[in-house]
Design a protein around this motif. Structure first.
Motif, short mmCIF file in Angstrom:
data_model
loop_
_atom_site.label_atom_id
_atom_site.label_comp_id
_atom_site.label_asym_id
_atom_site.label_seq_id
_atom_site.Cartn_x
_atom_site.Cartn_y
_atom_site.Cartn_z
N MET A 1 0.94 -1.17 -0.04
CA MET A 1 -0.02 -0.37 -0.02
C MET A 1 1.18 1.59 -0.13
O MET A 1 1.81 1.24 0.71
N PHE A 2 0.29 2.67 -0.83
CA PHE A 2 1.32 3.74 -0.43
C PHE A 2 0.55 4.76 0.06
O PHE A 2 -0.32 4.87 0.18
N THR A 3 1.20 5.45 0.78
CA THR A 3 1.30 6.10 2.10
C THR A 3 2.29 7.33 2.28
O THR A 3 2.87 7.06 1.77
N ALA A 4 1.75 8.16 2.29
CA ALA A 4 2.78 9.77 2.52
C ALA A 4 2.94 9.68 4.57
O ALA A 4 3.68 10.84 4.48
N LEU A 5 3.36 8.54 4.71
CA LEU A 5 4.21 8.81 5.81
C LEU A 5 5.66 9.10 6.24
O LEU A 5 6.67 8.77 5.18
N PHE A 6 5.91 10.16 6.66
CA PHE A 6 6.84 10.63 7.41
C PHE A 6 8.07 9.39 8.00
O PHE A 6 7.75 8.78 8.50
N PHE B 1 8.98 8.59 4.62
CA PHE B 1 8.95 7.47 3.04
C PHE B 1 7.24 8.00 2.21
O PHE B 1 7.17 7.49 1.47
N HIS B 2 8.09 9.40 2.39
CA HIS B 2 6.73 9.74 1.35
C HIS B 2 7.62 11.13 0.14
O HIS B 2 7.21 11.71 -0.69
N THR B 3 8.68 10.54 0.27
CA THR B 3 9.70 11.79 -0.30
C THR B 3 9.41 11.62 -2.20
O THR B 3 9.65 12.30 -2.76
N TRP B 4 9.25 10.42 -2.70
CA TRP B 4 8.18 9.79 -3.82
C TRP B 4 6.85 10.30 -4.21
O TRP B 4 6.95 10.44 -5.76
N VAL B 5 6.01 10.50 -3.63
CA VAL B 5 5.00 11.54 -3.87
C VAL B 5 5.20 12.58 -5.15
O VAL B 5 4.24 12.58 -5.72
N PRO B 6 5.97 13.82 -4.83
CA PRO B 6 5.87 14.86 -5.69
C PRO B 6 6.52 14.54 -7.21
O PRO B 6 5.41 14.64 -7.93
N SER C 1 -3.12 10.72 -10.91
CA SER C 1 -2.54 11.49 -9.55
C SER C 1 -4.03 11.62 -9.31
O SER C 1 -3.94 11.66 -6.88
N MET C 2 -5.11 11.53 -9.28
CA MET C 2 -6.46 11.88 -8.59
C MET C 2 -6.28 10.31 -7.73
O MET C 2 -7.06 10.43 -6.46
#
Length: 82
Positions: A1-6, A8-13, A24-25
């Motif tokens: 699963m993907f999540t933006a938890l610090f 491990f969120h550097t891939w989001v932008p 993206s949506m």
């Protein structure tokens, strides 16, 4: 699963900028929000003692992610307002 938890969120932008609008949506609305919730929900049911033990660490990482995101947003200089 993907999540933006610090942290491990550097891939989001990169993921949002290179993905088409529909992807993206999906990434922002379904995968990141419901994916993290689903993982926490599943872990809580399968391993309640471990979930209780690590809950403070998860809350700390989530709080850091919120504060980091707020500061990163305030530092933006190239925002386009339509």
């Amino acid at each position: 699963m993907f999540t933006a938890l610090f942290p491990f969120h550097t891939w989001v932008p990169d993921g949002h900028s290179s993905a088409p609008t529909a992807a993206s949506m999906f990434l922002a609305g379904i995968s990141m929000k419901l994916g993290g919730y689903g993982c926490l929900r599943l872990v809580t049911m399968l391993m309640p003692e471990a979930a209780a033990e690590y809950s403070s660490a998860i809350v700390l990482l989530a709080t850091i992610a919120i504060i980091y995101g707020a500061f990163a947003t305030m530092m933006q200089t190239d925002l386009e307002i339509y």
